[in-house]
Design an enzyme around this catalytic site. Structure first.
Site, PDB file in Angstrom:
ATOM      1  N   HIS A 210       9.051 -24.312   9.981  1.00 62.64           N
ATOM      2  CA  HIS A 210       7.973 -24.954  10.727  1.00 62.64           C
ATOM      3  C   HIS A 210       6.611 -24.833  10.066  1.00 62.64           C
ATOM      4  O   HIS A 210       5.791 -25.750  10.188  1.00 62.64           O
ATOM      5  CB  HIS A 210       7.868 -24.369  12.135  1.00 62.64           C
ATOM      6  CG  HIS A 210       9.105 -24.568  12.944  1.00 62.64           C
ATOM      7  ND1 HIS A 210       9.201 -24.150  14.249  1.00 62.64           N
ATOM      8  CD2 HIS A 210      10.305 -25.133  12.649  1.00 62.64           C
ATOM      9  CE1 HIS A 210      10.401 -24.444  14.724  1.00 62.64           C
ATOM     10  NE2 HIS A 210      11.085 -25.046  13.771  1.00 62.64           N
TER      11      HIS A 210
ATOM     12  N   THR B 112       2.378  -1.765   8.951  1.00 64.89           N
ATOM     13  CA  THR B 112       2.755  -2.704  10.000  1.00 64.89           C
ATOM     14  C   THR B 112       2.950  -4.128   9.491  1.00 64.89           C
ATOM     15  O   THR B 112       3.528  -4.954  10.188  1.00 64.89           O
ATOM     16  CB  THR B 112       1.677  -2.765  11.100  1.00 64.89           C
ATOM     17  OG1 THR B 112       0.457  -3.256  10.505  1.00 64.89           O
ATOM     18  CG2 THR B 112       1.452  -1.407  11.744  1.00 64.89           C
TER      19      THR B 112
ATOM     20  N   CYS C 171       3.010  -3.235   4.102  1.00 67.36           N
ATOM     21  CA  CYS C 171       2.165  -2.096   4.449  1.00 67.36           C
ATOM     22  C   CYS C 171       2.812  -1.421   5.661  1.00 67.36           C
ATOM     23  O   CYS C 171       3.976  -1.676   5.951  1.00 67.36           O
ATOM     24  CB  CYS C 171       0.716  -2.511   4.708  1.00 67.36           C
ATOM     25  SG  CYS C 171       0.424  -3.610   6.116  1.00 67.36           S
TER      26      CYS C 171
ATOM     27  N   ASP D 288       0.866  -1.170   0.000  1.00 67.01           N
ATOM     28  CA  ASP D 288       0.000   0.000   0.000  1.00 67.01           C
ATOM     29  C   ASP D 288       0.908   1.227   0.000  1.00 67.01           C
ATOM     30  O   ASP D 288       2.123   1.120  -0.216  1.00 67.01           O
ATOM     31  CB  ASP D 288      -0.957  -0.020   1.193  1.00 67.01           C
ATOM     32  CG  ASP D 288      -0.268   0.130   2.552  1.00 67.01           C
ATOM     33  OD1 ASP D 288       0.987   0.194   2.606  1.00 67.01           O
ATOM     34  OD2 ASP D 288      -0.979   0.172   3.567  1.00 67.01           O
TER      35      ASP D 288
ATOM     36  N   HIS E  91       5.581 -30.923  11.948  1.00 63.00           N
ATOM     37  CA  HIS E  91       5.195 -29.685  11.272  1.00 63.00           C
ATOM     38  C   HIS E  91       4.205 -29.967  10.149  1.00 63.00           C
ATOM     39  O   HIS E  91       3.243 -29.217   9.957  1.00 63.00           O
ATOM     40  CB  HIS E  91       6.420 -28.951  10.755  1.00 63.00           C
ATOM     41  CG  HIS E  91       7.365 -28.556  11.840  1.00 63.00           C
ATOM     42  ND1 HIS E  91       6.976 -27.856  12.952  1.00 63.00           N
ATOM     43  CD2 HIS E  91       8.689 -28.784  11.992  1.00 63.00           C
ATOM     44  CE1 HIS E  91       8.011 -27.656  13.748  1.00 63.00           C
ATOM     45  NE2 HIS E  91       9.065 -28.226  13.190  1.00 63.00           N
TER      46      HIS E  91
END
Length: 152
Positions: A99, A68, A66, A8, A135
């Site tokens: 994992h 965060t 973006c 963004d 996993h």
């Protein structure tokens, strides 16, 4: 590898630096935008097509940026087959590949500087999935949850 990238407004500069970095490392990129300065855009409009490209096998992995990384990761994880991790450190970048076999990386341009972000990208793109039984079992449980709630 062929990498889908998107951002963004807040993540555009970091995304552009990542594009240059991964292309210099020999990867091909598909840039889903944002390519101009427009603070009125909405991150789901860019995260969705990039995540779909990974889910459909058109790209091998995705990187979303973006402010965060959280909004992009939430959006990407709505796409069936995507395991997107929002990462801000090198250990988590390695662990999510080893994992979780994450196929999309989300970064926050306002919380992770460019130098660290490029290290995280390198680790994410070069760390293979471990294939360990525990996993794989957990990933299969995630897939079952995804199927249950996607109506499939």
């Amino acid at each position: 590898m062929k990498i889908a990238l998107a951002s963004d407004y807040a993540g555009r500069q970091l995304k552009d630096a990542i594009v240059r970095h991964v292309e210099a490392a020999g990867h091909k990129t598909v840039d889903f935008g944002l390519s101009e300065d427009d603070s009125t855009v909405d991150y789901p409009d860019y995260a969705l097509p990039a995540a779909e490209a990974v889910a459909e096998g058109k790209c091998d992995a995705g990187i979303l940026v973006c402010g965060t990384g959280i909004g992009m990761s939430i959006c990407a994880n709505k796409v069936r087959g995507i395991r997107c991790a929002c990462v801000a450190d090198c250990f988590s970048a390695e662990a999510t590949r080893l994992h979780n076999d994450a196929n999309v990386l989300a970064l926050g341009a306002r919380v992770t500087g460019e130098g660290l972000a490029l290290k995280i990208v390198d680790i994410f793109l070069t760390t293979p999935y471990s294939g360990a039984e525990r996993h794989t079992r957990r990933i299969n449980k995630i897939k079952a949850i995804e199927e249950k709630y996607s109506g499939a």
